[in-house]
Design a protein around this motif. Structure first.
Motif, PDB file in Angstrom:
ATOM      1  N   SER A 223      45.571  52.218  43.188  1.00 16.50           N
ATOM      2  CA  SER A 223      45.268  50.849  42.767  1.00 16.50           C
ATOM      3  C   SER A 223      43.862  50.736  42.198  1.00 16.50           C
ATOM      4  CB  SER A 223      45.433  49.888  43.944  1.00 16.50           C
ATOM      5  OG  SER A 223      46.760  49.874  44.419  1.00 16.50           O
ATOM      6  N   ILE A 224      42.903  51.397  42.858  1.00 15.71           N
ATOM      7  CA  ILE A 224      41.524  51.355  42.370  1.00 15.71           C
ATOM      8  C   ILE A 224      41.425  52.012  40.998  1.00 15.71           C
ATOM      9  CG2 ILE A 224      39.203  52.259  42.756  1.00 15.71           C
ATOM     10  CD1 ILE A 224      39.728  49.896  44.463  1.00 15.71           C
ATOM     11  N   VAL A 225      42.111  53.138  40.821  1.00 17.40           N
ATOM     12  CA  VAL A 225      42.110  53.824  39.525  1.00 17.40           C
ATOM     13  C   VAL A 225      42.660  52.905  38.444  1.00 17.40           C
ATOM     14  CG1 VAL A 225      43.143  55.688  38.189  1.00 17.40           C
ATOM     15  CG2 VAL A 225      42.200  56.161  40.449  1.00 17.40           C
TER      16      VAL A 225
ATOM     17  N   PHE B 150      38.433  32.891  38.619  1.00 13.93           N
ATOM     18  CA  PHE B 150      39.480  33.877  38.387  1.00 13.93           C
ATOM     19  C   PHE B 150      39.753  34.719  39.624  1.00 13.93           C
ATOM     20  CE2 PHE B 150      38.508  33.057  33.918  1.00 13.93           C
ATOM     21  CZ  PHE B 150      39.754  33.185  33.309  1.00 13.93           C
ATOM     22  N   LEU B 151      38.778  34.853  40.498  1.00 13.92           N
ATOM     23  CA  LEU B 151      38.933  35.728  41.659  1.00 13.92           C
ATOM     24  C   LEU B 151      39.754  35.041  42.754  1.00 13.92           C
ATOM     25  CD1 LEU B 151      35.263  37.052  41.980  1.00 13.92           C
ATOM     26  CD2 LEU B 151      37.230  38.305  41.064  1.00 13.92           C
ATOM     27  N   PRO B 152      40.640  35.781  43.397  1.00 13.65           N
ATOM     28  CA  PRO B 152      41.355  35.219  44.526  1.00 13.65           C
ATOM     29  C   PRO B 152      40.411  35.062  45.719  1.00 13.65           C
ATOM     30  CG  PRO B 152      41.916  37.529  44.274  1.00 13.65           C
ATOM     31  CD  PRO B 152      41.074  37.171  43.100  1.00 13.65           C
ATOM     32  N   ASP B 153      40.650  34.080  46.544  1.00 12.99           N
ATOM     33  CA  ASP B 153      39.803  33.872  47.731  1.00 12.99           C
ATOM     34  C   ASP B 153      40.021  34.996  48.725  1.00 12.99           C
ATOM     35  OD1 ASP B 153      38.733  31.515  46.731  1.00 12.99           O
ATOM     36  OD2 ASP B 153      40.347  30.283  47.597  1.00 12.99           O
ATOM     37  N   LEU B 154      38.942  35.419  49.343  1.00 18.57           N
ATOM     38  CA  LEU B 154      39.040  36.434  50.390  1.00 18.57           C
ATOM     39  C   LEU B 154      39.292  35.719  51.719  1.00 18.57           C
ATOM     40  CD1 LEU B 154      36.065  38.761  49.406  1.00 18.57           C
ATOM     41  CD2 LEU B 154      38.485  39.204  49.059  1.00 18.57           C
ATOM     42  N   ASP B 155      40.379  36.081  52.381  1.00 22.00           N
ATOM     43  CA  ASP B 155      40.691  35.432  53.662  1.00 22.00           C
ATOM     44  C   ASP B 155      40.946  36.487  54.730  1.00 22.00           C
ATOM     45  OD1 ASP B 155      43.086  36.386  52.719  1.00 22.00           O
ATOM     46  OD2 ASP B 155      43.883  34.428  52.182  1.00 22.00           O
TER      47      ASP B 155
ATOM     48  N   HIS C 170      41.744  41.616  45.320  1.00 23.88           N
ATOM     49  CA  HIS C 170      41.865  41.326  46.753  1.00 23.88           C
ATOM     50  C   HIS C 170      42.381  42.590  47.427  1.00 23.88           C
ATOM     51  CE1 HIS C 170      43.058  39.626  50.589  1.00 23.88           C
ATOM     52  NE2 HIS C 170      42.457  38.490  50.263  1.00 23.88           N
ATOM     53  N   PRO C 171      41.777  43.009  48.534  1.00 25.09           N
ATOM     54  CA  PRO C 171      42.209  44.256  49.181  1.00 25.09           C
ATOM     55  C   PRO C 171      43.711  44.302  49.451  1.00 25.09           C
ATOM     56  CG  PRO C 171      40.181  43.484  50.166  1.00 25.09           C
ATOM     57  CD  PRO C 171      40.621  42.400  49.226  1.00 25.09           C
ATOM     58  N   ARG C 172      44.290  43.178  49.858  1.00 26.19           N
ATOM     59  CA  ARG C 172      45.717  43.169  50.165  1.00 26.19           C
ATOM     60  C   ARG C 172      46.554  43.416  48.906  1.00 26.19           C
ATOM     61  NH1 ARG C 172      45.813  38.677  52.383  1.00 26.19           N
ATOM     62  NH2 ARG C 172      46.550  37.405  50.639  1.00 26.19           N
TER      63      ARG C 172
END
Length: 379
Positions: free
Chosen positions: A289-291, A374-379, A335-337
């Protein structure tokens, strides 16, 4: 064996001549306008001093004009004034001291020393010091003209004013160099991101360190572009043909500030990435995913670089909208998820990428708040 060696040398020589010729022709084409400006400046200053002021052989008018205008990529008002004043003041100081000390080698040494020290007292510019010292030395070594000792000072003023008028009235487009340099910086940013992607894909911390070194190396280019923007803004403020572009140059300055922050964040990200790779802290799905994110982000930055370098305003606006869409698409996944990242160190990479993307979105003209949305909220 000898014939093979001669053939290889001949082939290399031909390649060298071909490359040098191509580079030389390209450089010559780009130098046509500056060459015309310098010709008009030198000959025009000489003609004015001779035909209008009646000075005989006013060589200092031509030399002061040529030296003031110079052959830089983009004449800067400060540079023209600095060199022009240095030439004029050097001639005036030399002529004044001649009246007191007379001609001779020891007089020349004293006058040169006094001129250099005066230049250092007045301004820290190296060019200013060199011109003041050189012109004062020439005044001492050359014979006094028939029209009087201080006519050479007047000739220098004519040359400097002619250079300033050409800079104001017939400048090169002040937007050209800043756009090219900003586009180059964005291309470098894309290369840094791709190098980071390679580091993750190959689990190679050394490649991440290489990306960090590349990111650190951009600081000189950023500083150089700030100087270019200063000069371009000066030209646009004085040149009637380009005053309407002052807002565009201000936008480029804002974009540079945002890109500067993005590159600084790239350094932080690359340094952290090397540590994450060394500790094998990414799972295979997370690494994939990071790549993907880094590659997509690099593609978006390439689009932005193409947009900045586009000459036509309609084409540039279209490309900027495309780059903004691509950057926004990457931002919505941060988002990490969503990236299937579970461990803390992997989450840290996502957190570090988020402000980098916001900076890049701001460089497209968005406000910080709009870019942040644009960024999703971190929860």
């Amino acid at each position: 064996m000898a014939s093979v060696h001669v053939s290889e040398v001949w082939s290399r020589g031909r390649r060298f001549v071909r490359v040098r010729s191509r580079v030389g022709l390209s450089r010559t084409r780009k130098s046509v306008l500056p060459a015309v400006q310098m010709t008009v400046c030198g000959v025009g200053a000489y003609a004015f001093a001779e035909l209008v002021l009646g000075h005989r052989g006013p060589i200092f008018a031509a030399t002061a004009g040529l030296v003031s205008l110079g052959f830089s990529r983009e004449p800067r008002v400060r540079r023209v004034l600095e060199v022009g004043i240095g030439c004029t003041l050097g001639i005036a100081v030399g002529e004044l001291l001649i009246q007191v000390l007379g001609h001779g080698l020891w007089q020349a040494a004293i006058i040169l020393f006094v001129s250099i020290m005066l230049a250092r007292f007045l301004d820290r510019g190296v060019v200013f010091t060199t011109q003041l010292g050189l012109q004062s030395l020439l005044v001492v070594l050359l014979p006094v003209p028939d029209s009087g000792p201080f006519t050479r000072s007047v000739d220098a003023v004519v040359g400097g004013v002619m250079a300033l008028l050409i800079t104001m009235l017939v400048p090169r487009d002040p937007r050209t160099e800043p756009r090219a340099e900003l586009s180059s910086l964005l291309t470098e940013q894309a290369l840094i991101l791709r190098e980071c992607a390679t580091a993750v894909r190959e689990a190679d911390a050394t490649t991440a360190w290489h990306a960090l070194v590349r990111a650190r190396g951009t600081q000189k280019s950023i500083d150089a572009m700030r100087v270019t923007l200063t000069g371009s803004t000066e030209v646009a403020a004085l040149a009637p043909a380009y005053r309407r572009h002052r807002g565009e140059l201000a936008d480029l300055a804002d974009a540079l500030s945002a890109v500067d922050l993005a590159l600084r964040n790239s350094r932080v990200f690359a340094r952290r990435l090397a540590s994450v790779i060394n500790h094998a802290a990414l799972s295979d799905p997370g690494a994939e995913s990071i790549v993907a994110v880094l590659q997509d982000l690099a593609d978006a930055v390439d689009s932005l670089a193409a947009a900045v370098g586009e000459r036509r305003s309609d084409g540039r606006d279209r490309l900027i909208r495309r780059a903004r869409y691509e950057l926004g698409d990457v931002a919505t996944r941060m988002h990490p998820r969503l990236l299937r990242i579970q461990h803390l160190e992997g989450e840290t990479l996502v957190v570090l990428l988020r402000p980098l993307i916001v900076d890049l979105l701001e460089s497209t003209g968005l406000s910080h708040e709009d870019a942040r949305d644009f960024l999703p909220d971190l929860d």
